[in-house]
Design an enzyme around this catalytic site. Structure first.
Site, PDB file in Angstrom:
ATOM      1  N   CYS A   1      45.400  40.007  45.411  1.00  0.00           N
ATOM      2  CA  CYS A   1      46.218  41.367  45.135  1.00  0.00           C
ATOM      3  C   CYS A   1      48.139  41.349  45.691  1.00  0.00           C
ATOM      4  CB  CYS A   1      45.668  42.909  45.407  1.00  0.00           C
ATOM      5  SG  CYS A   1      47.134  43.998  44.330  1.00  0.00           S
TER       6      CYS A   1
ATOM      7  N   HIS B   1      40.897  42.874  43.885  1.00  0.00           N
ATOM      8  CA  HIS B   1      40.376  42.926  45.853  1.00  0.00           C
ATOM      9  C   HIS B   1      38.740  42.706  46.076  1.00  0.00           C
ATOM     10  CE1 HIS B   1      44.022  44.484  47.231  1.00  0.00           C
ATOM     11  NE2 HIS B   1      44.529  45.218  45.664  1.00  0.00           N
TER      12      HIS B   1
ATOM     13  N   GLU C   1      37.535  41.781  48.928  1.00  0.00           N
ATOM     14  CA  GLU C   1      36.927  42.653  50.257  1.00  0.00           C
ATOM     15  C   GLU C   1      37.167  44.490  50.022  1.00  0.00           C
ATOM     16  OE1 GLU C   1      41.557  42.689  49.732  1.00  0.00           O
ATOM     17  OE2 GLU C   1      40.192  42.150  48.967  1.00  0.00           O
TER      18      GLU C   1
END
Length: 260
Positions: A118, A219, A221
């Site tokens: 990001c 993202h 994650e």
């Protein structure tokens, strides 16, 4: 397998943990995302060292086997000739910008693998001479406009054949996004690796095959990636950080062999 190849690569994970410009809810979200990324790195066999980029200087890149730059606030527009007065600019921490940009450039010079997530993509692009769109406008598919503090949005990306990212994820992927900015002019030594349906750049990587650099605007994650229904591919984080950790491990082994 040798003892050297089994050693965990030491990987710097940077984010602006003490940035005064971050609101409490945003800090909490960033802390959670960083913890998720660290868990993924450690599952891939890495030794993650979390660094606060907002605290000032960061350790030398050569003390690590790789560098991961996480998400966060907007990059200071002054660094890319942007509009610092744009009303959407938020969460800027210039100390973090400067420290991470220097770390990225030094890591690449030292042939350390670099991964960006990001804001990490945006910071890397700016550090290498690229620019950003200060804001993608209201109503786009890349963030939750109705509730910035709510869940991030999902959209597809098309991945360029032959890129490192293509080798990790294939031709397309459904990803979790939460960004209002994006790369505009691509920095030196970088190429576009993935785009969204509206043409927004969603991934960059190095044009030099001997230099391992991959940066994604989304993202992997985020918790939605691991959800069971209606979310991004759950193996995405493992694929990306697994390839990164492997590159860091290879760099670590080569470095130890070079000093023997």
């Amino acid at each position: 397998m040798t003892a050297d190849s089994q050693r965990a690569p030491r990987i710097a994970v940077t984010w602006a943990a003490t940035a005064a410009s971050h609101e409490p809810w945003f800090h909490e979200e960033l802390a959670t995302l960083t913890a998720n990324a660290v868990a993924g790195l450690e599952a891939a066999g890495g030794d993650a060292v979390i660094l606060d980029a907002a605290a000032g200087g960061l350790p030398d890149a050569e003390t690590f086997d790789g560098v991961l730059v996480m998400g966060g606030g907007d990059v200071d527009p002054a660094l890319y000739g942007g509009d610092a007065a744009h009303p959407t600019i938020d969460g800027v921490d210039r100390a973090a910008d400067d420290a991470e940009a220097r770390l990225v450039r030094d890591a690449l010079a030292a042939r350390r693998p670099v991964l960006g997530i990001c804001r990490g993509l945006q910071l890397i692009n700016v550090a290498l001479g690229g620019t950003l769109h200060e804001d993608l406008g209201a109503g786009g598919p890349h963030r939750n406009h109705a509730n910035p503090q709510g869940p991030m949005v999902l959209h597809d990306v098309a991945i360029e054949p032959g890129t490192r990212l293509w080798g990790m994820l294939g031709h397309t992927a459904t990803v979790v996004s939460g960004h209002h900015q994006a790369a505009a002019r691509v920095g030196a030594g970088l190429r576009v690796a993935a785009t969204a349906p509206d043409g927004v750049i969603e991934a960059l990587e190095s044009t030099d095959r001997d230099s391992w650099l991959v940066a994604v605007q989304w993202h992997p994650e985020d918790a939605q990636t691991a959800a069971d229904e209606g979310a991004a591919e759950p193996a995405q984080l493992a694929a990306i950080v697994g390839a990164f950790a492997s590159a860091c491990r290879e760099r670590s082994v080569r470095g130890r062999e070079a000093v023997r």
